[in-house]
Design an enzyme around this catalytic site. Structure first.
Site, PDB file in Angstrom:
ATOM      1  CE1 TYR A 441       0.930   0.051   4.369  1.00 18.13           C
ATOM      2  CE2 TYR A 441      -1.335  -0.515   4.847  1.00 18.13           C
ATOM      3  CZ  TYR A 441      -0.057  -0.278   5.284  1.00 18.13           C
ATOM      4  OH  TYR A 441       0.219  -0.359   6.620  1.00 18.13           O
ATOM      5  CD  GLU A 442      -0.056   5.790   1.885  1.00 16.10           C
ATOM      6  OE1 GLU A 442       0.268   6.575   0.973  1.00 16.10           O
ATOM      7  OE2 GLU A 442      -1.013   6.012   2.654  1.00 16.10           O
ATOM      8  N   GLY A 443       1.358   2.944  -2.603  1.00 11.10           N
ATOM      9  CA  GLY A 443       2.189   2.802  -3.797  1.00 11.10           C
ATOM     10  C   GLY A 443       3.084   1.598  -3.647  1.00 11.10           C
TER      11      GLY A 443
END
Length: 592
Positions: A441-443
């Site tokens: 997550y978060e890229g």
């Protein structure tokens, strides 16, 4: 699982003896009267008490229980409400928040240590205040004064929570194709409609209100990412006097059943003409979001470090107590049937790898946090610009490298336990499961690597990376007290990184596939070199003190292990990058 103990001694060492953070604070007028060494130590001590004493004991049971959903209502595990209330009452949600609206106003390098402690205690728990702090960053930087006054005090106080609603079922990284719409209303508000998925803390029972920041498109928005706007959409409307009004037209459709972080509610959020308020100007949503992203992506990197630290603490306790076979050189614990497993070379290899990666990661994340502080608070334009460029360069490294190594570290911790590491009661398998999401997550980490190579290295023509390598060279060459055992391999690693950067810039001009083909290995090459810089600084700070305190002797021994056994990984990474992109395209899609 061992009881969690906040690594306060190492945090103080990094802040005060290695990075000398108080000197930076004294140079920045906005921080000079706010924080000093004594204040920082007191804050960390108190954070260590609440995280170790109240939150860490919830970790395993909350994983077993998880969050539950029924008719749109999400219930967090037993003990979370009480622990969250205590955490909020201590001011920890707003530790880095703007004092004008009730935050503590601490620099990021302090809040980074607090984040590590809360995430080591329980990654699931730590996500709730993290998302609130991230939402506050965007509101404070981009929202109107009216919205700041109405929402920030209660968010910093932990009375209200925050969420970031970005991802949609068909749109993850490619936010330009989102479908959520926002229609302007006569009173200046907007009606927001659409579905968002994977929303951390989108619904829960910890706070009386949740403030959602929602990416959406206006009816006349241009196509792609340039047409995205950001809206503040509260769960409950807020009356003029600050009291809560009616429920907004939004709901939680379900929660995800996940591999890990089971006590964190990951929600499908439905916005059915919900009332929202625009943040910043129309079509500037990505800019407002990225104000938060540099902080949040460093925060996710710290999550990888946090799970690695918790795993190490359990592994080292187990290795000292578990007896199995005799040491290769003969019996050590002659009064026992076998020796503790810490005598065995492979166990020591795993433990030292964990220790070296954790302590290197703590120094590196703190270093990046100080660049964020310089970029935010410096009044000198050249200094601020350099720090901003370093932040842009190092953020994807911090997010991806710390989480990749976090997973490696938690797996080592599980392996130290042998079969006991695979069963649930010892807690090591939970840390592996929890850590795994940090790479996604978060890229995803692949996206972070593309960002590093494509935007930050190639995009700047190598100028951003030159800031960092020049700094390392200056340190190595000017520090007369740095012995050759650290200086020579550090300079050699920098030389390899610089040569690879130059070669990659050249190859990318003629073949755009080279960027993606090289990106992950290049990021790791960069990361190991950055850690070498951190370990050289830590070794310098410990030299001459090893006879006074075991802490310094341990630090020097770990530094020597890093340079001898871990830094050489850069040679295989360098060879992989040099191999280019050709071998990736030898198979047609149907041949896979």
């Amino acid at each position: 699982m061992a009881d969690y103990k906040a690594p306060l001694r190492d945090m103080r060492f990094v802040l005060h003896e290695v990075l000398q953070a108080s000197k930076l604070w004294a140079q920045l007028p906005a921080l000079a009267e706010v924080v000093d060494e004594e204040t920082a130590n007191a804050i960390l001590e108190e954070a260590g008490k609440i995280t170790a004493g109240m939150i860490a004991p919830l970790n395993r049971a909350s994983d077993e229980e998880g969050c539950t959903w029924a008719d749109g209502v999400v219930t967090t595990p037993a003990g979370f409400i009480e622990a969250y209330n205590a955490y909020a009452e201590g001011g920890w949600v707003g530790v880095g928040g703007d004092p004008q609206f009730g935050g503590m106003g601490m620099p990021k390098v302090i809040s980074a240590q607090v984040e590590e402690m809360v995430n080591s205690s329980s990654l699931s728990f730590g996500l709730y205040p993290m998302l609130t702090a991230g939402a506050c960053l965007s509101i404070n930087a981009h929202a109107s004064e009216e919205l700041k006054q109405a929402y920030l005090p209660n968010m910093y106080a932990g009375v209200w929570a925050g969420s970031m609603c970005l991802t949609e079922p068909h749109a993850g990284t490619d936010l330009g194709i989102i479908r959520t719409k926002a229609e302007p209303q006569a009173d200046g508000s907007y009606r927001v409609s659409g579905t968002k998925i994977f929303i951390t803390g989108g619904e829960h029972d910890l706070t009386e209100n949740i403030i959602h920041l929602v990416l959406a498109k206006l009816p006349d928005a241009p196509a792609g990412p340039k047409g995205i706007s950001l809206f503040l959409v509260p769960k409950f409307m807020v009356n003029a006097d600050g009291s809560l009004g009616e429920r907004n037209a939004l709901s939680c459709g379900s929660i995800e059943h996940k591999m890990g972080i089971k006590a964190s509610s990951t929600c499908v959020m439905n916005f059915d003409g919900a009332t929202g308020y625009i943040i910043d100007a129309p079509n500037r949503g990505l800019a407002a979001m990225f104000t938060m992203m540099n902080y949040e992506r460093l925060g996710v990197g710290i999550q990888g470090l946090s799970t690695g630290e918790r795993s190490y603490q359990s592994a080292i306790e187990y290795a000292r107590e578990r007896i199995q076979s005799r040491a290769p050189t003969g019996a050590v614990a002659k009064d026992k049937a076998a020796d503790p497993i810490i005598v065995h070379p492979d166990v020591r290899r795993m433990l030292l790898t964990m220790k070296a990666l954790n302590e290197g990661g703590r120094a590196f994340s703190s270093y990046v946090a100080m660049q964020l502080d310089t970029a935010k608070y410096s009044e000198e334009p050249t200094t601020r610009k350099r720090a901003e460029e370093l932040v842009a360069l190092l953020t994807p490294v911090a997010k991806a490298f710390l989480t990749d190594l976090g997973l490696e570290t938690t797996i080592h911790g599980q392996q130290v336990f042998g079969g006991h590491g695979y069963v649930r009661e010892w807690g090591q398998e939970q840390l592996v499961r929890d850590c795994r999401i940090t790479q996604i997550y978060e890229g995803t980490n692949g996206i972070q690597a593309l960002d590093l190579v494509g935007r930050k290295v190639v995009g700047s023509g190598g100028a951003f990376s030159q800031h960092f390598t020049d700094e390392i060279r200056a340190f190595a060459n000017e520090e007369k007290a740095l012995p050759a055992e650290f200086k020579e391999p550090l300079l050699a690693a920098v030389g390899i990184l610089e040569a690879q950067t130059t070669a990659l810039l050249e190859r990318a001009r003629s073949n755009p596939n080279e960027i993606g083909a090289a990106s992950v290995e290049y990021l790791h090459l960069f990361g190991y070199t950055a850690y070498a810089y951190m370990w050289a600084m830590m070794a310098k700070a410990a030299l001459g003190k090893e006879g006074q305190d075991d802490f310094y002797a341990s630090k020097l021994g770990t530094a020597r292990f890093y340079f001898a056994r871990l830094l050489p990984r850069i040679h295989s990474l360098n060879a992989s990058v040099n191999a280019g992109s050709e071998s990736l395209y030898l198979l047609a899609a149907e041949q896979f």
